[in-house]
Enzyme design. Structure first.
Site, PDB file in Angstrom:
ATOM      1  CG  ASP A   1       4.158  -1.902   8.230  1.00  0.00           C
ATOM      2  OD1 ASP A   1       3.531  -0.986   8.785  1.00  0.00           O
ATOM      3  OD2 ASP A   1       3.644  -2.996   7.919  1.00  0.00           O
TER       4      ASP A   1
ATOM      5  CG  LEU B   1      -2.190  -0.842   1.159  1.00  0.00           C
ATOM      6  CD1 LEU B   1      -2.893  -0.814   2.509  1.00  0.00           C
ATOM      7  CD2 LEU B   1      -3.121  -0.357   0.061  1.00  0.00           C
TER       8      LEU B   1
ATOM      9  CD  GLN C   1      -2.375  -4.404   2.571  1.00  0.00           C
ATOM     10  OE1 GLN C   1      -2.688  -4.456   3.753  1.00  0.00           O
ATOM     11  NE2 GLN C   1      -1.118  -4.463   2.182  1.00  0.00           N
TER      12      GLN C   1
ATOM     13  CD  GLU D   1       6.404  -6.525  -3.616  1.00  0.00           C
ATOM     14  OE1 GLU D   1       6.618  -7.681  -3.220  1.00  0.00           O
ATOM     15  OE2 GLU D   1       6.493  -5.513  -2.877  1.00  0.00           O
TER      16      GLU D   1
ATOM     17  CE1 TYR E   1     -25.372 -15.391  13.802  1.00  0.00           C
ATOM     18  CE2 TYR E   1     -24.386 -16.127  11.740  1.00  0.00           C
ATOM     19  CZ  TYR E   1     -25.149 -16.378  12.861  1.00  0.00           C
ATOM     20  OH  TYR E   1     -25.697 -17.624  13.052  1.00  0.00           O
TER      21      TYR E   1
END
Length: 510
Positions: free
Chosen positions: A290, A13, A113, A33, A205
């Site tokens: 991160d 992301l 994601q 990547e 639910y």
């Protein structure tokens, strides 16, 4: 040897966001990547209105399904979905002074994601980004002029790439950060847990509006949530590997019934930690996402959303420096602005109930801040802001800031040429001077920046309220940075508007 102004390492992301924001600003960018695409086990799902504001500017927000206005992420402690429900736990205590003002033209989004990443990738490619999947960085060296990257494709072919700047968005283990010798501090590693991603018909639910469930049974504790597309994830409280039969049994216990079809998709292993890099840059390499800060998943969206705004903050500064309109010293403000935000969010996570029991002193003396302040009112203090002193709080609601330099420029609806726009739509491309008095216009023209005149170029429904939101008197002006934050403000008209604006812009561009 190939060359590029910016190399982005990591195609999650944050890396994709960096590539997208740079390409939108016309900066040629190569992204590498090592994986062929998104992880089959999505992680993030919730994206804040602020993130959607950033995506709106670059033409992506319209492709992301929004959540309804007023939606809030609700969590309940339950025996199981079909069993007894005990109580709900709020993310933030109820605030009797909660504002009813509209802070943004955007709502948030709840999309997995692995559904959002392709949207970012496609838009970045449309804008000219060079995205190379199945390409691994095997070595990086930098000098005073840039970085040299050795790359290897999946087929074994190797190449060398020279970049003026490098963005390391290579995850929480970040080989680049480790190679640079940048340490981390914070609450630290909390625990490692396993999960299973599955598909089951459980929408019934969700009718009560609760989407997160803390499962509590004798001998069984787990966390269950939905990705909103028929997929659910069950996160165990331990690092134990389980076979398929055991996973099915555990999913059945969490649901509270075994008569529904369940498709197991994949499993995952998660390290929950809270660690902030000791610095967000080294030479011409910048850490984002991160790689710069790991934060445990939270209802505040403090993980992925923080990383996406890292990329946004860095992109405009790189664009300015590469264009030669700002000195490289502007890049020092990336660490000065974004690292305190990471620490603020680190503190706020452990001050709240979801992680308070695991704070280990990380939230001692920390006051829980208003959600709107955290979302729309974080404050930047750096050399790229004039007038944000240490006496100011780290965050406040937009109406409390009232156009304070260092805060995000406020949202208000205006009419421009018969089109209804948010004031936010006027920003993010370049520097913008917003004022009511025409005597500011020659100064802006002289400096080559855009000027928006209230009452002429844009017609607010309530001119006085817009002036108040910006904290201006009738002759004042506000200088908005290319990321939509207030860089400088003159509350009223100075004797020499041209000189004042010239000095301010020079100082901000360093």
């Amino acid at each position: 040897m190939e060359t590029t102004p910016v190399l982005v390492v990591g195609g999650g992301l944050v890396g994709l966001s960096a590539s997208l924001f740079l390409a939108w600003r016309g900066i040629p960018t190569v992204l590498v990547e090592r994986h062929p695409g998104s992880s089959p086990h999505p992680r993030a799902i919730g994206y804040t209105p602020r993130t959607l504001e950033l995506l709106r500017a670059v033409g992506v927000a319209g492709r992301v399904p929004p959540i309804p206005p007023g939606f809030r992420l609700r969590r309940a402690r339950v025996e199981s979905l079909a069993g007894k429900w005990f109580e709900e736990s709020p993310w933030t205590p109820e605030n009797a002074r909660k504002s009813t003002l509209e802070y943004s033209p955007c709502t948030g989004a709840a999309v997995a994601q692995d559904r959002l990443e392709p949207l970012l990738r496609d838009r970045a490619l449309e804008l000219g980004a060079d995205i190379r999947l199945e390409t691994e960085l095997i070595r990086l060296e930098q000098d005073a002029e840039g970085g040299t990257a050795w790359l290897r494709r999946r087929d074994g072919a190797e190449s060398t790439l020279r970049a003026a700047y490098v963005i390391a968005a290579d995850g929480h283990r970040s080989p680049i950060r480790e190679a640079l010798g940048i340490g981390r501090t914070g609450r630290g590693h909390m625990r490692t847990v396993r999960s299973v991603l599955f598909r089951a018909p459980l929408d019934a639910y969700l009718e009560a509006g609760v989407t997160q469930f803390q499962i509590e049974q004798e001998g069984f504790s787990a966390f269950l949530t939905t990705y909103g597309d028929g997929r659910w994830v069950l996160i165990f409280s331990d690092d134990q590997q389980r076979d398929e039969a055991t996973l099915r049994a555990m999913v059945g216990k969490a649901i509270g019934r075994t008569d529904l079809p369940v498709e197991l998709i994949t499993t995952g292993r998660w390290e929950l930690s809270a660690l902030i890099a000791d610095r967000f840059s080294s030479g011409r390499v910048f850490l984002a996402g991160d790689a710069a800060h790991t934060l445990p998943p939270s209802r505040g969206g403090y993980g992925a959303n923080t990383g996406i705004e890292d990329a946004h903050n860095l992109a405009w500064k790189l664009a300015e420096v590469l264009a030669g309109t700002s000195t490289p010293a502007l890049l020092d403000t990336y660490d000065a602005e974004r690292r305190p935000i990471a620490w603020l969010r680190h503190q706020q996570i452990f001050a709240r109930n979801d992680y308070k029991a695991e704070a280990a002193g990380a939230s001692e003396g920390v006051r829980i801040l208003d959600d709107d302040a955290m979302e729309f009112g974080q404050l930047y203090r750096s050399a790229a802001v004039l007038g944000a002193g240490d006496d100011l709080p780290p965050a406040a609601r937009p109406e409390e800031w009232a156009g304070q330099p260092g805060a995000r420029a406020p949202h208000a609806w205006v009419d421009r040429g018969g089109e209804r726009l948010s004031t936010l739509d006027l920003f993010q491309r370049g520097w913008v001077l917003i004022a009511e008095d025409e005597r500011w216009l020659p100064a802006a023209k002289h400096l080559g920046i855009e000027a928006v005149r209230i009452g002429v170029d844009v017609l607010p429904s309530e001119p006085e309220s817009l002036r108040k939101a910006l904290g201006l008197e009738q002759g004042g002006a506000s200088l908005i940075r290319p990321d939509g934050y207030v860089g400088w403000r003159s509350v009223d008209l100075p004797e020499d508007p041209r000189g004042a604006l010239t000095d301010a812009l020079a100082a901000l561009r360093r």
